[in-house]
Scaffold this active site. Sequence first.
Site, short mmCIF file in Angstrom:
data_model
loop_
_atom_site.label_atom_id
_atom_site.label_comp_id
_atom_site.label_asym_id
_atom_site.label_seq_id
_atom_site.Cartn_x
_atom_site.Cartn_y
_atom_site.Cartn_z
N ALA A 70 0.85 -1.18 0.00
CA ALA A 70 0.00 0.00 0.00
C ALA A 70 0.89 1.24 0.00
O ALA A 70 0.79 2.10 0.86
CB ALA A 70 -0.92 0.00 1.22
N GLY A 72 1.19 3.65 -2.26
CA GLY A 72 0.42 4.85 -2.56
C GLY A 72 1.14 5.87 -3.43
O GLY A 72 1.01 7.08 -3.24
N ASN A 99 6.30 5.41 -15.99
CA ASN A 99 4.94 5.02 -15.59
C ASN A 99 4.25 6.28 -15.08
O ASN A 99 4.80 7.03 -14.29
CB ASN A 99 5.03 3.95 -14.49
CG ASN A 99 3.67 3.46 -14.03
OD1 ASN A 99 2.97 4.16 -13.30
ND2 ASN A 99 3.29 2.27 -14.44
N ASN A 127 -0.78 4.26 -15.83
CA ASN A 127 -1.20 3.43 -14.70
C ASN A 127 -2.62 3.83 -14.30
O ASN A 127 -2.83 4.77 -13.55
CB ASN A 127 -0.20 3.64 -13.56
CG ASN A 127 -0.55 2.87 -12.31
OD1 ASN A 127 -1.56 2.17 -12.26
ND2 ASN A 127 0.29 3.00 -11.30
N CYS A 130 -3.74 1.56 -10.12
CA CYS A 130 -3.15 1.50 -8.78
C CYS A 130 -4.27 1.43 -7.74
O CYS A 130 -5.10 2.32 -7.65
CB CYS A 130 -2.28 2.72 -8.49
SG CYS A 130 -1.66 2.69 -6.80
N ASN A 192 -1.92 -5.25 -13.05
CA ASN A 192 -1.48 -4.57 -11.84
C ASN A 192 -1.89 -5.46 -10.66
O ASN A 192 -2.39 -6.58 -10.86
CB ASN A 192 -2.12 -3.18 -11.75
CG ASN A 192 -1.29 -2.22 -10.89
OD1 ASN A 192 -0.75 -2.61 -9.86
ND2 ASN A 192 -1.21 -0.98 -11.31
N GLY A 244 3.58 -12.06 -11.03
CA GLY A 244 4.21 -13.18 -10.34
C GLY A 244 5.31 -13.87 -11.10
O GLY A 244 5.71 -14.98 -10.74
N GLY A 265 8.37 -8.28 -11.53
CA GLY A 265 8.04 -7.33 -10.47
C GLY A 265 8.57 -7.75 -9.11
O GLY A 265 9.76 -7.61 -8.81
#
Lengths: 303, 269
Positions: A70, A72, A99, A127, A130, A192, A244, A265
């Site tokens: 998180a 942000g 991005n 993006n 999010c 995402n 993943g 990622g």
Amino acid sequence: MAGLEVKVHNLSLKNPVLTASGTFGYGEEFDDFIDVNALGGIIVKATTSRHRDGNPYPRMAETPMGMLNAVGLQNKGVDHFVDYIYPKLLKYNNCVIANVSDSTIEGYVEVAEKLNHLDHIRAIELNISCPNVKEGGMAFGTSCPSAIAVTRAVRKVYDKTLIVKLSPNVTSIAEIAVAVESAGADAISLINTLLGMAIDAEKRRPVLSTITGGLSGPAIKPVALRMVWQVSKAVKIPVIGIGGITTAVDAIEFMLAGASAIQVGTANFIDPTATVKIIAGIEDYMQRHGISDVKDLIGGLMV
Amino acid sequence: MKKFILDLKILSNNRLNHNHNLLELTSDSPLPPMVPGQFAEVRVDGSATTFLRRPFSIHRIDKAANTMHLLIKSVGDGTRNISNLEKGALLNVMFPLGKGFTLKQNEEVLLVGGGCGVAPLYFLADQLHRKGNKVSVLIGGRSAGDILLANEYRSFGNVYISTEDGTLGEKGMVTSHSLLKPEKLPFSVIYCCGPDGMMKAVAHIAESRGIECEVSLENTMACGMGACLCCVVETHKGNQCVCTEGPVFNSRRLKGWTAEAEVGCSLDK
């Protein structure tokens, strides 16, 4: 010698391995561990129109085969990016992609306009997915009209390759993909993070300061793979697979499902050398299977 | 400082008490330069529930022997897994990470550790001692069995102990130790590592006596190298990563840590 080059719209990538935004900083964090230029490209941490301090701590919860975050969209804003971060990115001669996120369409447009002038930024990834900001972010990516509106607005001011990064937190991701394609996207990246939650039962409290957060890591791979497969069948523009990916075999699965390139990622957090190992592993796979051009893998799933 | 990922070999694994182990590690190649307060991210292999690396302070360095020690507290399956590794096993370690303590020279300094917060203090005491400082070490714990490695510090200076139940040293919190009672303390800096409540209380004492205080923070971390932005702490300059801007911070940089900090220091976090 295996041919690893792929194309995403008019971007020529020396190999299909990119880094997922928010997991690779601005590249330099990884200079001690790998030759960043060996990658197909890097997608750097999200930039917004204004400075964002991000969410309060705690921002992370470890989960089975993955993690919730998180963060942000903590970043210093587009002007800081242009003045201080962009010059440091010039040392990378592979494909550098920014991005772009924000909470308003005007904000997205402002960032895209300012990045449009930077020669070394070859593309932007929009993006609209999010899950960790109160307004904007994922809100744009979860309905066709808003996804179309933000993509169309940015398309008007951005001349180079426009990639739109989709949220998996929707009923039909293929519909959103078709919508952003119609609004002028040159490519689509997905997925995402999945909206999730962690609870500390001892304290009877949520683990994250924001209660919910974005799930990433191997735990989400099957969902991501399914969505990449659905989207690549629904659109004509190239698809970049994310979700993943930890090994070369993971990367190949995404390509077979229809991805022209992939992003690594969360794996970067556990093994900062994961990307270069994946490139080597793809070459090894090609050799074992007698494949001379990696492009032959794209959409090569036999059903 | 350049970061490395190396497979280090475990030379010894000593159980210190029911949930703390001291691992001695070495490498075929010379270990990289490190400074006190830096940490290592250790990959956990073979644990079904552990996904991320685990951060540990660099406890001790022996350049001549080319060894490094990590103090491991068993908290969950991942750390238990590391604690159970045997001599000869390999540990995948990313290090050295973060910024360390400011090393004074020829001054009088105090090191305060609570529980497993003594982890970075051995390396620190060793370096401070070498730099001609007069070193005092104050170690606190709940009970005698929680006081780790106290005798190891005696070669660097005076060691003071407090336990909450009075089974070793003075009875009470580390912050109520008689060493800290005088209005005028001889130390130019207090270095501190332990639970947040204890560190806040120590920082408060330091500030009230006009002494610098450096604290070593421990936040939940994913990458350990500034890429994920998960381990932030609120500073007067906004959110900063504990892994790259810390883990050692001057307490005055931290929001809510000095003048306005609540004073209380139970060793339960």
